[in-house]
Design a protein around this motif. Structure first.
Motif, mmCIF file in Angstrom:
data_model
loop_
_atom_site.group_PDB
_atom_site.id
_atom_site.type_symbol
_atom_site.label_atom_id
_atom_site.label_comp_id
_atom_site.label_asym_id
_atom_site.label_seq_id
_atom_site.Cartn_x
_atom_site.Cartn_y
_atom_site.Cartn_z
ATOM 1 N N LYS A 1 64.935 -106.497 -49.904
ATOM 2 C CA LYS A 1 64.618 -106.438 -48.476
ATOM 3 C C LYS A 1 64.010 -105.096 -48.104
ATOM 4 C CE LYS A 1 64.383 -108.375 -44.505
ATOM 5 N NZ LYS A 1 63.476 -109.537 -44.314
ATOM 6 N N ALA A 2 64.502 -104.026 -48.713
ATOM 7 C CA ALA A 2 63.953 -102.701 -48.428
ATOM 8 C C ALA A 2 62.481 -102.627 -48.847
ATOM 9 C CB ALA A 2 64.766 -101.625 -49.143
ATOM 10 N N LEU A 3 62.154 -103.175 -50.013
ATOM 11 C CA LEU A 3 60.765 -103.188 -50.472
ATOM 12 C C LEU A 3 59.888 -104.028 -49.557
ATOM 13 C CD1 LEU A 3 61.193 -103.594 -54.350
ATOM 14 C CD2 LEU A 3 60.870 -101.495 -53.041
ATOM 15 N N GLU A 4 60.427 -105.144 -49.118
ATOM 16 C CA GLU A 4 59.677 -106.020 -48.211
ATOM 17 C C GLU A 4 59.393 -105.314 -46.888
ATOM 18 O OE1 GLU A 4 60.380 -110.187 -45.739
ATOM 19 O OE2 GLU A 4 61.613 -109.756 -47.500
ATOM 20 N N LEU A 5 60.405 -104.649 -46.333
ATOM 21 C CA LEU A 5 60.232 -103.952 -45.056
ATOM 22 C C LEU A 5 59.246 -102.797 -45.187
ATOM 23 C CD1 LEU A 5 63.922 -103.833 -43.749
ATOM 24 C CD2 LEU A 5 62.052 -105.281 -42.931
ATOM 25 N N MET A 6 59.298 -102.079 -46.304
ATOM 26 C CA MET A 6 58.378 -100.963 -46.512
ATOM 27 C C MET A 6 56.934 -101.465 -46.550
ATOM 28 S SD MET A 6 58.636 -97.882 -49.314
ATOM 29 C CE MET A 6 59.261 -99.009 -50.554
ATOM 30 N N ASP A 7 56.721 -102.572 -47.215
ATOM 31 C CA ASP A 7 55.379 -103.146 -47.292
ATOM 32 C C ASP A 7 54.916 -103.620 -45.915
ATOM 33 O OD1 ASP A 7 53.178 -103.912 -49.091
ATOM 34 O OD2 ASP A 7 53.676 -105.953 -48.485
ATOM 35 N N GLN A 8 55.812 -104.236 -45.175
ATOM 36 C CA GLN A 8 55.470 -104.702 -43.825
ATOM 37 C C GLN A 8 55.170 -103.524 -42.898
ATOM 38 O OE1 GLN A 8 58.918 -107.027 -42.806
ATOM 39 N NE2 GLN A 8 58.157 -108.888 -43.798
ATOM 40 N N ALA A 9 55.928 -102.442 -43.062
ATOM 41 C CA ALA A 9 55.745 -101.273 -42.199
ATOM 42 C C ALA A 9 54.358 -100.669 -42.367
ATOM 43 C CB ALA A 9 56.812 -100.226 -42.509
ATOM 44 N N ARG A 10 53.859 -100.672 -43.578
ATOM 45 C CA ARG A 10 52.499 -100.174 -43.799
ATOM 46 C C ARG A 10 51.469 -101.191 -43.307
ATOM 47 N NH1 ARG A 10 49.099 -101.680 -47.212
ATOM 48 N NH2 ARG A 10 50.676 -102.654 -48.532
ATOM 49 N N SER A 11 51.687 -102.449 -43.626
ATOM 50 C CA SER A 11 50.701 -103.484 -43.284
ATOM 51 C C SER A 11 50.486 -103.609 -41.784
ATOM 52 C CB SER A 11 51.149 -104.834 -43.852
ATOM 53 O OG SER A 11 51.226 -104.793 -45.258
#
Length: 281
Positions: free
Chosen positions: A84-94
């Motif tokens: 989930k942390a990796l997913e959120l980090m990717d979403q935060a940049r996108s």
């Protein structure tokens, strides 16, 4: 699991767990055998004693199984936090970029990104497996690269008027602050703490531990193998770097401690004809 890390850590853990349990069971079996041998030597009736010795073996086996189950649960929970942390980090940049890959100055997008980054960092602290934390850190470096490539290293730098959240292209800060596209108040301006949070996350901290600190150049033996394998151009580049440097717009030939001389392009090419294949530490 994030597709960039397809179950690598989980597989390693699962592969190792039977070995750990096997070692523990083996140690218990050795202890059991030793105790039984001593009893046989003493002449005591083995029937009743064997039953008594069996009980702790059963209890120990159950304890080991319970321990393994708990470690597996802990690992799975940690992995879920990581995913989930990796997913959120990717979403935060996108969320900071439009479909064409252009950085947006929409206030809501920046606020959303900052929130997602905070959540991602909080989830990282909940991951208890060290390998999961290392995976997060490596992904963090990858995201830093993507963000910088898309936002910071373009031909044109981000103007300060960008962060006022309305029309900004070609406008000064003052012009953008009074642009017709602005709200009555500061509703479109991106808060300084939000901008700070995003850029702090995608920047390298002062105490950053660079994994490349332990990187070394190829050894002469490695360069020799590379040369034989068809890597002569790279070998020549490494040799070039050992013998030349660039200072104040000029290329300098290094001739030993305290000795150097400026060289031109044709001098470099001539020198490299004789230097090729002479790589050394």
């Amino acid at each position: 699991m994030n597709p960039r890390y397809p179950g690598l850590v989980k597989k390693s853990f699962i592969d190792l767990l039977p070995t750990i349990i096997g070692v523990l069971v083996g140690l218990l079996s050795v202890g059991y055998g030793f105790s039984l041998w001593k009893i046989l030597l003493s002449g005591v009736d083995i029937g009743g004693v064997a039953n008594l010795l069996t009980l702790p073996i059963i209890a120990a086996s159950a304890g080991i199984a319970l321990w393994g189950h708990r470690k597996k649960m802990e690992f799975d929970k940690s992995e879920a936090y990581l995913d989930k942390a990796l997913e959120l980090m990717d979403q935060a940049r996108s969320v900071l970029f439009d479909p064409e890959g252009k950085l947006t100055n929409d206030r809501i997008s920046w606020v959303t990104s900052a929130r997602l980054l905070k959540h991602a960092q909080q989830l990282k602290t909940l991951a208890t497996v060290d390998a999961h934390k290392r995976i997060f850190d490596s992904e963090h470096d990858y995201q830093r690269h993507l963000f910088a490539e898309m936002a910071l290293y373009k031909d044109e730098q981000i103007p300060p008027s960008f962060f006022l959240g309305a029309e900004y292209e070609g406008l000064t800060l003052g012009e953008a602050a009074y642009a017709d596209s602005q709200d009555k108040h500061t509703g479109k301006w991106i808060p300084a703490r939000i901008v700070s949070e995003v850029f702090r996350f995608f920047s390298y901290p002062r105490n950053y531990e660079d994994p490349l600190d332990t990187a070394t150049e190829l050894s002469p033996d490695e360069v020799g193998s590379l040369w034989i394998g068809g890597g002569q151009p790279l070998c020549d580049y490494l040799t070039f770097r050992q013998n030349f440097t660039r200072v104040a717009g000029k290329v300098i030939k290094l001739n030993g401690p305290g000795k150097s001389q400026t060289v031109e392009a044709e001098d470099i090419d001539g020198e490299m004809q004789s230097l090729s294949g002479t790589y050394k530490h």
